[in-house]
Design a protein around this motif. Structure first.
Motif, PDB file in Angstrom:
ATOM      1  N   GLU A 104      -1.229   8.114  -5.996  1.00 54.62           N
ATOM      2  CA  GLU A 104      -1.949   7.515  -4.867  1.00 54.62           C
ATOM      3  C   GLU A 104      -2.112   6.014  -5.081  1.00 54.62           C
ATOM      4  O   GLU A 104      -1.933   5.224  -4.145  1.00 54.62           O
ATOM      5  N   TYR A 105      -2.463   5.624  -6.299  1.00 52.88           N
ATOM      6  CA  TYR A 105      -2.639   4.204  -6.608  1.00 52.88           C
ATOM      7  C   TYR A 105      -1.313   3.462  -6.426  1.00 52.88           C
ATOM      8  O   TYR A 105      -1.271   2.397  -5.800  1.00 52.88           O
ATOM      9  N   SER A 106      -0.233   4.014  -6.943  1.00 51.06           N
ATOM     10  CA  SER A 106       1.081   3.378  -6.804  1.00 51.06           C
ATOM     11  C   SER A 106       1.476   3.239  -5.341  1.00 51.06           C
ATOM     12  O   SER A 106       1.994   2.197  -4.926  1.00 51.06           O
ATOM     13  N   ALA A 107       1.237   4.276  -4.551  1.00 52.20           N
ATOM     14  CA  ALA A 107       1.557   4.223  -3.118  1.00 52.20           C
ATOM     15  C   ALA A 107       0.723   3.148  -2.421  1.00 52.20           C
ATOM     16  O   ALA A 107       1.237   2.420  -1.551  1.00 52.20           O
ATOM     17  N   LEU A 108      -0.535   3.027  -2.796  1.00 50.56           N
ATOM     18  CA  LEU A 108      -1.389   1.994  -2.215  1.00 50.56           C
ATOM     19  C   LEU A 108      -0.854   0.606  -2.539  1.00 50.56           C
ATOM     20  O   LEU A 108      -0.769  -0.256  -1.658  1.00 50.56           O
ATOM     21  N   ILE A 109      -0.480   0.376  -3.795  1.00 51.21           N
ATOM     22  CA  ILE A 109       0.033  -0.934  -4.198  1.00 51.21           C
ATOM     23  C   ILE A 109       1.307  -1.268  -3.431  1.00 51.21           C
ATOM     24  O   ILE A 109       1.472  -2.389  -2.936  1.00 51.21           O
ATOM     25  N   VAL A 110       2.214  -0.310  -3.304  1.00 52.81           N
ATOM     26  CA  VAL A 110       3.447  -0.531  -2.540  1.00 52.81           C
ATOM     27  C   VAL A 110       3.102  -0.901  -1.098  1.00 52.81           C
ATOM     28  O   VAL A 110       3.662  -1.840  -0.530  1.00 52.81           O
ATOM     29  N   THR A 111       2.182  -0.168  -0.495  1.00 50.79           N
ATOM     30  CA  THR A 111       1.782  -0.436   0.884  1.00 50.79           C
ATOM     31  C   THR A 111       1.154  -1.816   1.020  1.00 50.79           C
ATOM     32  O   THR A 111       1.491  -2.576   1.938  1.00 50.79           O
ATOM     33  N   LEU A 112       0.247  -2.166   0.112  1.00 42.74           N
ATOM     34  CA  LEU A 112      -0.398  -3.479   0.175  1.00 42.74           C
ATOM     35  C   LEU A 112       0.623  -4.606   0.001  1.00 42.74           C
ATOM     36  O   LEU A 112       0.543  -5.637   0.682  1.00 42.74           O
ATOM     37  N   GLN A 113       1.595  -4.425  -0.886  1.00 39.40           N
ATOM     38  CA  GLN A 113       2.635  -5.446  -1.066  1.00 39.40           C
ATOM     39  C   GLN A 113       3.482  -5.603   0.193  1.00 39.40           C
ATOM     40  O   GLN A 113       3.842  -6.720   0.568  1.00 39.40           O
ATOM     41  N   LYS A 114       3.787  -4.497   0.860  1.00 34.98           N
ATOM     42  CA  LYS A 114       4.527  -4.572   2.130  1.00 34.98           C
ATOM     43  C   LYS A 114       3.701  -5.331   3.167  1.00 34.98           C
ATOM     44  O   LYS A 114       4.225  -6.169   3.902  1.00 34.98           O
ATOM     45  N   MET A 115       2.412  -5.028   3.227  1.00 35.41           N
ATOM     46  CA  MET A 115       1.542  -5.705   4.184  1.00 35.41           C
ATOM     47  C   MET A 115       1.495  -7.199   3.908  1.00 35.41           C
ATOM     48  O   MET A 115       1.555  -8.012   4.832  1.00 35.41           O
ATOM     49  N   LEU A 116       1.402  -7.564   2.641  1.00 42.38           N
ATOM     50  CA  LEU A 116       1.369  -8.977   2.271  1.00 42.38           C
ATOM     51  C   LEU A 116       2.667  -9.671   2.672  1.00 42.38           C
ATOM     52  O   LEU A 116       2.646 -10.784   3.212  1.00 42.38           O
ATOM     53  N   ARG A 117       3.802  -9.011   2.452  1.00 41.27           N
ATOM     54  CA  ARG A 117       5.087  -9.586   2.886  1.00 41.27           C
ATOM     55  C   ARG A 117       5.123  -9.750   4.400  1.00 41.27           C
ATOM     56  O   ARG A 117       5.595 -10.762   4.909  1.00 41.27           O
ATOM     57  N   ASN A 118       4.610  -8.775   5.137  1.00 44.33           N
ATOM     58  CA  ASN A 118       4.569  -8.869   6.593  1.00 44.33           C
ATOM     59  C   ASN A 118       3.748 -10.066   7.045  1.00 44.33           C
ATOM     60  O   ASN A 118       4.128 -10.786   7.973  1.00 44.33           O
ATOM     61  N   ILE A 119       2.624 -10.268   6.413  1.00 46.96           N
ATOM     62  CA  ILE A 119       1.750 -11.391   6.774  1.00 46.96           C
ATOM     63  C   ILE A 119       2.421 -12.706   6.406  1.00 46.96           C
ATOM     64  O   ILE A 119       2.371 -13.667   7.165  1.00 46.96           O
ATOM     65  N   ARG A 120       3.061 -12.781   5.250  1.00 47.76           N
ATOM     66  CA  ARG A 120       3.749 -14.010   4.836  1.00 47.76           C
ATOM     67  C   ARG A 120       4.831 -14.409   5.826  1.00 47.76           C
ATOM     68  O   ARG A 120       5.089 -15.573   6.030  1.00 47.76           O
ATOM     69  N   LYS A 121       5.492 -13.423   6.432  1.00 44.24           N
ATOM     70  CA  LYS A 121       6.542 -13.707   7.421  1.00 44.24           C
ATOM     71  C   LYS A 121       5.984 -14.489   8.592  1.00 44.24           C
ATOM     72  O   LYS A 121       6.700 -15.194   9.266  1.00 44.24           O
ATOM     73  N   HIS A 122       4.682 -14.339   8.835  1.00 43.22           N
ATOM     74  CA  HIS A 122       4.069 -14.970   9.992  1.00 43.22           C
ATOM     75  C   HIS A 122       3.271 -16.221   9.650  1.00 43.22           C
ATOM     76  O   HIS A 122       2.629 -16.798  10.511  1.00 43.22           O
ATOM     77  N   GLU A 123       3.306 -16.628   8.389  1.00 43.01           N
ATOM     78  CA  GLU A 123       2.600 -17.845   8.009  1.00 43.01           C
ATOM     79  C   GLU A 123       3.359 -19.072   8.509  1.00 43.01           C
ATOM     80  O   GLU A 123       4.567 -19.064   8.605  1.00 43.01           O
ATOM     81  N   ILE A 124       2.608 -20.081   8.835  1.00 41.46           N
ATOM     82  CA  ILE A 124       3.216 -21.333   9.307  1.00 41.46           C
ATOM     83  C   ILE A 124       3.423 -22.256   8.139  1.00 41.46           C
ATOM     84  O   ILE A 124       2.684 -22.359   7.240  1.00 41.46           O
TER      85      ILE A 124
END
Length: 160
Positions: A140-160
């Protein structure tokens, strides 16, 4: 055997439809708010604040970080980071040095005292981390970390 891709169910579009207990940003903020509140008393005994210990934590693993990058990594507003660094420097816990290639840019480093101070703060941080993840197994912890890293990459794509 059916090879079709399952249809993706659309997510609810209003906060009322989602509900606070299903709205991930709300839950993440609540979790971090509780984590930080739990740390405040222990850190206060050391003369530290949450922003100070965040800066020390980042610098303990990534020395020589610019002030701007440190503000991003610690999730602290630039103005608060500047005041935090002034206080940490006055305590002798960090030092700032001009970059060799651009003297306008300053990099921040932990001093030996700063490293020792973070080492004293770490047990309380780790204890709260362990409490937060009690009953959550490695998968569960590993899955959470993978998900959070994906979310962070998604947000970075939208940074100016």
């Amino acid at each position: 055997m059916d090879q079709s891709v399952p249809e993706k169910k659309p997510r609810a579009s209003t906060l009322g439809e989602i509900g606070l207990q299903q709205f991930a940003p709300y839950l993440m903020n609540r979790i971090m708010g509780r984590y930080n509140a739990s740390l405040r008393e222990d850190l206060k005994k050391q003369g530290l604040t949450v922003p100070k210990v965040r800066a020390l934590a980042v610098l303990s693993v990534a020395g020589g970080v610019t002030v701007n990058d440190l503000a991003v990594y610690t999730v602290i507003e630039q103005s608060t980071m500047s005041r935090t660094l002034d206080a940490l420097e006055a305590q002798g816990l960090v030092r700032r040095e001009a970059c060799e290639d651009d003297s306008r840019v300053r990099k921040v480093f932990l001093t030996d005292d700063g490293r020792a101070e973070f080492a004293r703060a770490w047990p309380a941080m780790h204890e709260e981390f362990e409490k937060m993840f009690a009953g959550i197994d490695e998968a569960e912890y590993s899955a959470l970390i993978v998900t959070l890293q994906k979310m962070l990459r998604n947000i970075r794509k939208h940074e100016i």
